[in-house]
Scaffold this motif. Structure first.
Motif, mmCIF file in Angstrom:
data_model
loop_
_atom_site.group_PDB
_atom_site.id
_atom_site.type_symbol
_atom_site.label_atom_id
_atom_site.label_comp_id
_atom_site.label_asym_id
_atom_site.label_seq_id
_atom_site.Cartn_x
_atom_site.Cartn_y
_atom_site.Cartn_z
ATOM 1 N N ILE A 347 -85.900 92.100 -42.240
ATOM 2 C CA ILE A 347 -84.653 92.893 -42.268
ATOM 3 C C ILE A 347 -84.949 94.346 -41.889
ATOM 4 O O ILE A 347 -84.262 94.955 -41.075
ATOM 5 N N ARG A 348 -86.022 94.915 -42.479
ATOM 6 C CA ARG A 348 -86.366 96.320 -42.193
ATOM 7 C C ARG A 348 -86.600 96.535 -40.708
ATOM 8 O O ARG A 348 -86.229 97.549 -40.146
ATOM 9 N N HIS A 349 -87.264 95.559 -40.059
ATOM 10 C CA HIS A 349 -87.586 95.745 -38.649
ATOM 11 C C HIS A 349 -86.492 95.243 -37.732
ATOM 12 O O HIS A 349 -86.419 95.619 -36.581
ATOM 13 N N GLY A 350 -85.612 94.388 -38.261
ATOM 14 C CA GLY A 350 -84.601 93.760 -37.411
ATOM 15 C C GLY A 350 -83.254 94.456 -37.414
ATOM 16 O O GLY A 350 -82.449 94.254 -36.518
ATOM 17 N N ILE A 351 -83.009 95.287 -38.435
ATOM 18 C CA ILE A 351 -81.696 95.947 -38.502
ATOM 19 C C ILE A 351 -81.890 97.450 -38.484
ATOM 20 O O ILE A 351 -82.583 98.002 -39.331
ATOM 21 N N GLU A 352 -81.282 98.092 -37.483
ATOM 22 C CA GLU A 352 -81.369 99.552 -37.446
ATOM 23 C C GLU A 352 -80.134 100.125 -38.089
ATOM 24 O O GLU A 352 -79.045 100.040 -37.553
ATOM 25 N N SER A 353 -80.320 100.665 -39.268
ATOM 26 C CA SER A 353 -79.186 101.269 -39.955
ATOM 27 C C SER A 353 -79.726 102.461 -40.727
ATOM 28 O O SER A 353 -80.722 102.350 -41.442
ATOM 29 N N ASP A 354 -79.073 103.620 -40.555
ATOM 30 C CA ASP A 354 -79.537 104.851 -41.202
ATOM 31 C C ASP A 354 -79.538 104.702 -42.712
ATOM 32 O O ASP A 354 -78.522 104.355 -43.299
ATOM 33 N N GLY A 355 -80.699 104.906 -43.328
ATOM 34 C CA GLY A 355 -80.747 104.893 -44.785
ATOM 35 C C GLY A 355 -80.783 103.509 -45.415
ATOM 36 O O GLY A 355 -80.645 103.372 -46.620
ATOM 37 N N LEU A 356 -80.957 102.474 -44.591
ATOM 38 C CA LEU A 356 -81.027 101.115 -45.135
ATOM 39 C C LEU A 356 -82.288 100.958 -45.999
ATOM 40 O O LEU A 356 -83.383 101.317 -45.590
ATOM 41 N N VAL A 357 -82.095 100.429 -47.208
ATOM 42 C CA VAL A 357 -83.223 100.229 -48.119
ATOM 43 C C VAL A 357 -83.268 98.756 -48.521
ATOM 44 O O VAL A 357 -82.257 98.201 -48.935
ATOM 45 N N VAL A 358 -84.426 98.127 -48.376
ATOM 46 C CA VAL A 358 -84.576 96.741 -48.815
ATOM 47 C C VAL A 358 -85.577 96.717 -49.969
ATOM 48 O O VAL A 358 -86.732 97.102 -49.800
ATOM 49 N N LEU A 359 -85.111 96.313 -51.143
ATOM 50 C CA LEU A 359 -85.961 96.313 -52.332
ATOM 51 C C LEU A 359 -86.394 94.894 -52.678
ATOM 52 O O LEU A 359 -85.609 93.951 -52.566
ATOM 53 N N THR A 360 -87.652 94.757 -53.093
ATOM 54 C CA THR A 360 -88.103 93.472 -53.613
ATOM 55 C C THR A 360 -88.631 93.696 -55.025
ATOM 56 O O THR A 360 -88.877 94.833 -55.421
ATOM 57 N N ASP A 361 -88.790 92.603 -55.755
ATOM 58 C CA ASP A 361 -89.240 92.724 -57.143
ATOM 59 C C ASP A 361 -90.765 92.820 -57.202
ATOM 60 O O ASP A 361 -91.469 91.948 -56.699
#
Ligand code: ZN
Ligand code: ZN
Length: 423
Positions: A347-361
């Protein structure tokens, strides 16, 4: 023992980092799009760089520098400002041979041993720029327009640009003499500092904050009367052209700067949120500095803005963090966690969106408590991946706004599905 940071040297805490990043990113964009390149000089310089560059009798050199001897008993100083080191580097690396005009910018910490107060720290950060190699008023105009452009890109509103000139070296000396003559029979009304300045650095009396001193200089000679024809013309060109650009400014006849190297145009940016010490930045011409430090005879103009001070101004004007989208991947079990990390990476590398944060546990917590964390972090989308989902090679995508129903998608389709959900 309780450890504390050194007095006047603050930590930047995670909750405050956003505004620094925002400022720095906007500044870099402004600089790079104007053809300015970054220069980074060391924190430490030979003390002589500053004594020679800033001036032996200035407040900075006489009482504000962090100066110490190293193990070989060389005198080193933590840079109190950026211009003298840049000029040192400009000469040392013969930047003039690369290009007749160098457009440089810098972002970094400076150090001055002053009494810490609001907007004044012992370690403070500056954003600055220099144009070295031009005597033209259009270099001044470019620099002032850039400062105004930066204020606009930071979305600051209540700022003011104050403008003055000190004239060339000869004019400055003439003006200092006129001022000294004017003050000669008024020294009893000046503060102790200013009485000392009359001998060593008389121009500084003009920007003393003491009320009695302010009173005395209200009727002092105007620098305009000491200017030669060339300096009058230069200043007129600067003023009329900035006005034509629609940049608001006001003339301030008593504006001088605390560094000896300034000649010609000087300016200051102030903001109401700063109170008595209201400058958020300042700059001007320094046409003799490169030559004085052993380089060519080239004109230069530059400025520095205080990051902490701009932040005070921004907060006063109601700046707040931009909310980026948060995606939380809740997982159960090692195999699911590993798959979660893979999905997060795609997701981090595939979606360009300003300020996008992907959290994992990163803990070993239950799905329930992960969902609580997702809620707390204001996640827009939660991706659920437990043992059942793992067996099916699928994840559940939950839109926390409730706009879209929860869907099950296979691993390979997650990026596309998340992209749709974010629209
Ligand atoms: Zn002149
Ligand atoms: Zn004073």
């Amino acid at each position: 023992m309780e450890y504390k940071s050194v007095r006047g040297m603050d930590d930047l805490l995670p909750q405050d980092a956003w505004i620094w990043h925002d400022l720095e990113a906007k500044a870099r964009r402004e600089f790079e799009s104007s053809g300015y390149s970054e220069i980074r000089t060391p924190i430490l310089e030979d003390t002589s760089v500053f004594v020679r560059g800033i001036g032996e009798t200035t407040d900075i050199v006489t009482k504000e520098m962090f100066t110490f001897q190293d193990r070989k008993e060389r005198s080193l100083t933590m840079r109190p400002e950026g211009t003298a080191p840049i000029v040192r580097a400009y000469i040392e690396h013969a930047l003039l041979a690369r290009s007749p005009i160098s457009r440089l910018y810098y972002i970094g910490p400076m150090f001055r041993a002053e009494r810490p107060q609001k907007g004044r720290l012992r370690q403070f950060f500056q954003i600055g720029a220099e144009v070295i190699g031009s005597n033209s008023p259009f270099a001044d105009i470019e620099i002032i327009a850039q400062v105004d452009g930066l204020m606009k890109s930071f979305a600051l509103k209540d700022y003011k640009i104050k403008l003055n000139t000190l004239g060339c070296k000869a004019d400055k000396a003439k003006f200092a003499k006129a001022l000294k003559d004017y003050l000669a029979d008024k020294s009893s009304r000046l503060c102790d500092d200013c009485r000392a300045r009359m001998e060593k650095n008389v121009l500084r009396v003009l920007d003393c904050k003491n009320e009695s001193c302010k009173d005395v200089v209200r009727e002092s000679p105007n620098v305009i009367e000491s200017l030669c024809g060339g300096c009058v013309e230069h200043f007129e060109k600067v003023k009329s052209n900035i006005e034509s650009l629609g940049i608001r400014f006001e003339e301030a006849k008593n504006l001088v700067r605390g560094l000896d190297y300034y000649t010609g145009t000087v300016f200051e940016v102030t903001h109401t949120a700063l109170g008595g010490q209201d400058a958020i930045g300042a700059g001007g011409r320094y046409d003799n500095l490169v030559k004085d430090m052993g380089g060519a005879d080239v004109g230069a103009v530059g400025y520095a803005l205080g990051i902490e001070r701009m932040i005070i101004a921004l907060i006063a004007e109601g700046a707040h963090p931009k909310d980026g989208d948060i995606i939380y991947i809740a997982t159960l079990g090692d195999a699911a966690k590993l798959e979660g990390i893979k999905i997060a990476r795609s997701i981090r590398h595939g979606i360009e969106s300003d300020g996008l944060v992907v959290l994992t546990d990163a803990g070993d917590t239950s799905l329930k408590s992960q969902l609580r964390s997702a809620d707390k972090s204001k996640a827009r989308i939660v991706i659920l991946l437990g043992e059942d989902e793992l067996k099916q090679g699928k994840v559940a995508i939950k839109d926390m706004s409730g706009k879209n129903p929860q869907v099950m998608v296979s691993f390979g389709d997650v990026v596309e599905e998340v992209r749709k959900a974010l629209c």
